[in-house]
Design an enzyme around this catalytic site. Structure first.
Site, PDB file in Angstrom:
ATOM      1  N   ASP A 213       0.820  -1.221   0.000  1.00  0.00           N
ATOM      2  CA  ASP A 213       0.000   0.000   0.000  1.00  0.00           C
ATOM      3  C   ASP A 213       0.849   1.266   0.000  1.00  0.00           C
ATOM      4  OD1 ASP A 213      -2.372  -1.413   0.037  1.00  0.00           O
ATOM      5  OD2 ASP A 213      -2.636  -1.265   2.211  1.00  0.00           O
TER       6      ASP A 213
ATOM      7  N   ARG B 288       0.349   4.868  16.873  1.00  0.00           N
ATOM      8  CA  ARG B 288      -0.027   5.855  15.854  1.00  0.00           C
ATOM      9  C   ARG B 288       0.249   7.319  16.209  1.00  0.00           C
ATOM     10  NH1 ARG B 288       0.556   2.222  12.137  1.00  0.00           N
ATOM     11  NH2 ARG B 288      -1.155   0.761  11.904  1.00  0.00           N
TER      12      ARG B 288
ATOM     13  N   ASP C  23      -6.908   4.042  12.511  1.00  0.00           N
ATOM     14  CA  ASP C  23      -5.536   4.547  12.431  1.00  0.00           C
ATOM     15  C   ASP C  23      -5.414   5.887  11.718  1.00  0.00           C
ATOM     16  OD1 ASP C  23      -4.506   2.482  13.928  1.00  0.00           O
ATOM     17  OD2 ASP C  23      -4.276   1.168  12.190  1.00  0.00           O
TER      18      ASP C  23
ATOM     19  N   SER D 115      -4.244  -8.913   7.437  1.00  0.00           N
ATOM     20  CA  SER D 115      -3.624  -7.603   7.600  1.00  0.00           C
ATOM     21  C   SER D 115      -3.019  -7.587   9.003  1.00  0.00           C
ATOM     22  CB  SER D 115      -4.678  -6.515   7.459  1.00  0.00           C
ATOM     23  OG  SER D 115      -4.194  -5.337   8.055  1.00  0.00           O
TER      24      SER D 115
HETATM   25  N1  ARG Z   1      -8.215  -2.718  15.526  1.00  0.00           N
HETATM   26  C1  ARG Z   1      -6.971  -2.257  16.029  1.00  0.00           C
HETATM   27  C2  ARG Z   1      -7.031  -0.810  16.374  1.00  0.00           C
HETATM   28  O1  ARG Z   1      -7.843  -0.102  15.852  1.00  0.00           O
HETATM   29  C3  ARG Z   1      -5.806  -2.554  15.103  1.00  0.00           C
HETATM   30  C4  ARG Z   1      -5.863  -1.870  13.765  1.00  0.00           C
HETATM   31  C5  ARG Z   1      -4.802  -2.313  12.789  1.00  0.00           C
HETATM   32  N2  ARG Z   1      -4.919  -3.715  12.567  1.00  0.00           N
HETATM   33  C6  ARG Z   1      -4.381  -4.398  11.560  1.00  0.00           C
HETATM   34  N3  ARG Z   1      -4.517  -5.674  11.573  1.00  0.00           N
HETATM   35  N4  ARG Z   1      -3.736  -3.836  10.583  1.00  0.00           N
HETATM   36  O2  ARG Z   1      -6.255  -0.349  17.172  1.00  0.00           O
END
Ligand code: ARG
Length: 390
Positions: free
Chosen positions: A15, A94, A123, A175
């Protein structure tokens, strides 16, 4: 007019490699930024890809110390767990990425920052809010929200056409986001919340049901709410977390399977692995139960929940989160001492605790002849306690 500069949060994956080229095609000078939050990173490959995609620079910054000291420990001390299950690894990483995007933009004289998050995740919110709280003037671009690609295959084709070297030999099933504090896994078969996660979904923990490992004891020593020693050995923060992830992972500790509420209003199913977090939360909470007075201990549970929500909702840099951290810090002054845990396949239990700040008083608690509790005082106490209800 000079070239427009943008700082892109880059992972080295498909990505964000497409993002480089896509931004470049729109006239941006793209500077990539990789945040080292303790995840596994192949910087050499990332550098090659970023360059091939058209980036003019790649910065890699080691943020591990700041991540642990400024973000992970304060969250552990707050006892924050989202919806009672998620130790927030991704959510905690993040804001730092956002912060350094903003800082780098300043250093590089860039007018924009960009990231590879989708339009329906948390995110994007976390990164963008961090950027805006630090520098509201920056333009924020989220190519994945706007671009024309509808599938992974289309992105792969775009890379092929643009000669961006991407390894597509392994079919991507999930993912995955990873850092020092844990792994988040979603997509694929996991999107059916009734389907048990297949063995290959888990990245750092072994299946506890397959284990015959004997239970072991684990002593964790805290100083003012921060873990400093394991089994009597002083460890640096990162080493300590890695040690617990490895040991806990071997015992299948910290596997979490949940359906959670995203900020954007949808429920999603995610698997987490957070062995160190599970062990440290268990120990830390226990120590607080020994040393904190009843009122503070009970009040703190209110903070835990709200703190987790703020973190999850992208509000790390908000005044409320900072104010709550100030409260939590105050409570940690006496959270020093030792917790003895026992860990076995898939479980961690507290078996002992001690502290020089302990509020446990044997002379008051005991039922033997050394008892110093004033039993007679109870009578009057209960009389008045119940008075309003007579
Ligand atoms: N659901 C989690 C959050 O919002 C992780 C998000 C990213 N997850 C991922 N498998 N890329 O903090």
């Amino acid at each position: 007019m000079g070239t427009k500069k943008v700082i892109l949060a880059y992972s080295g994956g498909l990505d964000t490699s497409c993002c480089v080229r896509w931004l470049k095609d729109r006239g941006w000078d793209v500077i990539c930024f990789m945040a080292d939050l303790g995840q596994e990173m192949d910087v050499a490959t990332a550098r090659k890809r970023a360059r091939a995609a058209g980036a003019s620079k790649l910065y890699v910054k080691n943020l591990r110390k700041e991540f642990i000291e400024e973000i992970i420990w304060p969250t552990l001390q707050a006892g924050a767990v989202y919806e009672g299950k998620y130790y927030l690894a991704t959510a905690l990483g993040r804001p730092l990425i956002g912060k350094y995007l903003a800082l780098l933009a300043k250093e590089e004289g860039a007018s924009a920052v960009a990231h590879g998050c989708t339009g329906k995740g948390n995110d994007q919110v976390r990164i963008e809010l961090a950027v805006r709280m630090l520098n509201p003037g920056l333009k924020i671009i989220a190519p994945v929200r706007e671009w024309e690609f509808g599938s992974r295959e289309e992105e792969i084709e775009y890379c092929r056409l643009n000669r961006i070297p991407i390894d597509v030999s392994k079919k991507k099933v999930y993912s995955i986001d990873e850092n020092l504090w844990g792994v988040s896994i979603e997509c694929g078969v996991l999107e059916d919340p009734f389907v048990e996660p297949p063995a290959d979904a888990y990245q750092i923990t072994t299946d506890p049901s397959q284990l015959k490992a004997k239970p072991v004891y684990l002593d964790i020593e805290f100083k003012e709410g921060v873990p400093i020693k394991i089994n009597g050995k002083r460890m640096k923060a990162e080493e300590l977390i890695r040690y617990l992830n490895k040991l806990g992972g071997k015992y299948g500790i910290g596997r979490i399977d949940m359906v959670e509420d995203r900020l954007v209003g949808i429920k999603s199913r995610e698997i987490y692995e957070a062995p160190a977090a599970e062990i440290l939360y268990t120990a830390h909470k226990e120590l607080e139960m020994l040393v904190l007075d009843r009122d503070t201990l009970h009040f703190k549970t209110l903070i835990s929940n709200r703190f987790a929500q703020l973190v999850y909702f992208g509000l790390w840099f908000s005044p409320l989160r900072k104010a709550m951290s100030a409260f939590v810090s105050e409570t940690q002054k006496t959270v020093s001492g030792l917790v003895r845990l026992k860990i076995g396949p898939g479980w961690v239990k507290v078996v002992g605790r001690k502290s020089r700040f302990s509020r446990y008083k044997k002379r008051l608690a005991t039922y033997d002849s050394t008892d110093k509790f004033d039993h007679k005082a109870a009578e009057g106490f209960i009389k008045l306690w119940g008075l309003p209800f007579e």
